[in-house]
Enzyme design. Sequence first.
Site, PDB file in Angstrom:
ATOM      1  N   HIS A   1       6.833  -7.509  -2.217  1.00 45.21           N
ATOM      2  CA  HIS A   1       6.780  -6.746  -0.964  1.00 45.21           C
ATOM      3  C   HIS A   1       7.746  -7.346   0.059  1.00 45.21           C
ATOM      4  O   HIS A   1       7.648  -7.040   1.245  1.00 45.21           O
ATOM      5  CB  HIS A   1       5.368  -6.787  -0.366  1.00 45.21           C
ATOM      6  CG  HIS A   1       4.312  -6.082  -1.171  1.00 45.21           C
ATOM      7  ND1 HIS A   1       4.498  -4.830  -1.716  1.00 45.21           N
ATOM      8  CD2 HIS A   1       3.045  -6.435  -1.493  1.00 45.21           C
ATOM      9  CE1 HIS A   1       3.396  -4.468  -2.339  1.00 45.21           C
ATOM     10  NE2 HIS A   1       2.508  -5.416  -2.234  1.00 45.21           N
TER      11      HIS A   1
ATOM     12  N   LYS B   1       0.800  -1.239   0.000  1.00 44.32           N
ATOM     13  CA  LYS B   1       0.000   0.000   0.000  1.00 44.32           C
ATOM     14  C   LYS B   1       0.832   1.289   0.000  1.00 44.32           C
ATOM     15  O   LYS B   1       0.381   2.331   0.472  1.00 44.32           O
ATOM     16  CB  LYS B   1      -1.015   0.036   1.153  1.00 44.32           C
ATOM     17  CG  LYS B   1      -1.856  -1.193   1.329  1.00 44.32           C
ATOM     18  CD  LYS B   1      -2.331  -1.807   0.037  1.00 44.32           C
ATOM     19  CE  LYS B   1      -3.444  -1.019  -0.636  1.00 44.32           C
ATOM     20  NZ  LYS B   1      -3.800  -1.688  -1.925  1.00 44.32           N
TER      21      LYS B   1
ATOM     22  N   SER C   1      -4.248   2.996   4.587  1.00 42.40           N
ATOM     23  CA  SER C   1      -4.536   2.335   3.314  1.00 42.40           C
ATOM     24  C   SER C   1      -4.532   0.814   3.492  1.00 42.40           C
ATOM     25  O   SER C   1      -5.392   0.097   2.954  1.00 42.40           O
ATOM     26  CB  SER C   1      -3.481   2.757   2.284  1.00 42.40           C
ATOM     27  OG  SER C   1      -3.721   2.143   1.054  1.00 42.40           O
TER      28      SER C   1
HETATM   29  P1  A3P Z   1      -5.044   4.772  -0.733  1.00 46.85           P
HETATM   30  O1  A3P Z   1      -5.647   3.529  -0.159  1.00 46.85           O
HETATM   31  O2  A3P Z   1      -4.513   5.688   0.336  1.00 46.85           O
HETATM   32  O3  A3P Z   1      -5.939   5.481  -1.680  1.00 46.85           O
HETATM   33  P2  A3P Z   1      -0.320  -0.318  -3.686  1.00 46.85           P
HETATM   34  O4  A3P Z   1      -0.342  -0.179  -5.159  1.00 46.85           O
HETATM   35  O5  A3P Z   1       1.056  -0.425  -3.107  1.00 46.85           O
HETATM   36  O6  A3P Z   1      -1.249  -1.392  -3.228  1.00 46.85           O
HETATM   37  O7  A3P Z   1      -0.841   1.051  -3.080  1.00 46.85           O
HETATM   38  C1  A3P Z   1      -2.182   1.449  -3.189  1.00 46.85           C
HETATM   39  C2  A3P Z   1      -2.297   2.879  -2.727  1.00 46.85           C
HETATM   40  O8  A3P Z   1      -1.696   3.729  -3.709  1.00 46.85           O
HETATM   41  C3  A3P Z   1      -3.744   3.329  -2.583  1.00 46.85           C
HETATM   42  O9  A3P Z   1      -3.746   4.322  -1.563  1.00 46.85           O
HETATM   43  C4  A3P Z   1      -3.992   3.904  -3.964  1.00 46.85           C
HETATM   44  O10 A3P Z   1      -5.091   4.765  -4.050  1.00 46.85           O
HETATM   45  C5  A3P Z   1      -2.677   4.638  -4.185  1.00 46.85           C
HETATM   46  N1  A3P Z   1      -2.433   4.940  -5.610  1.00 46.85           N
HETATM   47  C6  A3P Z   1      -2.468   4.103  -6.652  1.00 46.85           C
HETATM   48  N2  A3P Z   1      -2.269   4.752  -7.819  1.00 46.85           N
HETATM   49  C7  A3P Z   1      -2.094   6.045  -7.485  1.00 46.85           C
HETATM   50  C8  A3P Z   1      -1.855   7.238  -8.252  1.00 46.85           C
HETATM   51  N3  A3P Z   1      -1.784   7.213  -9.572  1.00 46.85           N
HETATM   52  N4  A3P Z   1      -1.733   8.411  -7.583  1.00 46.85           N
HETATM   53  C9  A3P Z   1      -1.809   8.437  -6.234  1.00 46.85           C
HETATM   54  N5  A3P Z   1      -2.041   7.363  -5.459  1.00 46.85           N
HETATM   55  C10 A3P Z   1      -2.188   6.171  -6.076  1.00 46.85           C
END
Ligand code: A3P
Length: 302
Positions: free
Chosen positions: A115, A56, A145
């Site tokens: 991860h 996340k 998140s």
């Molecule tokens: P939130 O839950 O705070 O919205 P991962 O890809 O490591 O699983 O992380 C997911 C997190 O990154 C989520 O956070 C998601 O919304 C955010 N995220 C994914 N794409 C993004 C983007 N283009 N810009 C900003 N945040 C992004």
Amino acid sequence: MGLESGEQELSPESFKRLDPVEVHGIPFHKGTARRWRLISEFKARPDDLVICSYPKSGTTWIQEIVDMIRHGGDPQKCEKTPIYKRMPFLEMPHPVVSPLEELEAMTSLRTIKTHLPVQLLPPSFWEQNCKIIYMARNPKDNVLSYFHFHRMNQTYPDPVTWNQFLENFLAGKVLWGSWFDHVRGWWEAKDHHPILYLFYEDMKEDPGREIQKVAQFLDFELPELVLNKIIQHTTFERMKANPMTNYSTLPSFILDQTVSSFMRKGMVGDWKSNFTVAQSEKLDGICDQLLRNSGLTFRTQL
Ligand code: A3P
């Protein structure tokens, strides 16, 4: 293929809300633990690129950026396949995809998502001197998140309550272990290995600047026109609407997006809506203690 001998493959539905299993002292999903020997013996190739993060931290965001850089900023080339097929997740817990088999079959340049904490990265990545991009995010937004992701990911342990989940996170008793050890371990590794260490907050602040850093690390030159296309294609709004990046192609018995979206808010500072003052101070205290003298600092607002 992929399991220890004698193990039966679990049915996809039987993955519901399983308790973690420890591997070398780190809690993992049972689906990962069952494949651990094969994961640890993974054979890297010298031109493999690893995208690593604590869960996340914005992994999917940096994955899409890397794919766009490699395809000269052409969104059509990135829109044919879900991101988890383009860049397999090494220790993917769920048998709905088979990352080890898919990676073995890939002939072109491979980008591998993981991860894993630094001490558990399969040795062949170090032996082959593979490039690694690490993405880190401030712990407050990261844990919030992760909490919402546990609510919607039907295969992860039940987060119970926000306070309970936060306590588990602070104690390192969540899947993939301690956030503090993870970010610090990879930070220290960058001094003796080709690792580009990025921050989610920097990316939000100035995506163009950070995308250029990634391109340079991968030996690409990005003309302004291409850079602008990549920035536009990888905004939160565009990635939320894109089925190839928003994980809507996974079935709802794995990710139930009616509970919470995979692309949820994409903000810096969302933690303020959830943390009590006491929770925030407790996290700050632990952070000060565990990251002391590391040179590693995080911004919790922009
Ligand atoms: P939130 O839950 O705070 O919205 P991962 O890809 O490591 O699983 O992380 C997911 C997190 O990154 C989520 O956070 C998601 O919304 C955010 N995220 C994914 N794409 C993004 C983007 N283009 N810009 C900003 N945040 C992004």
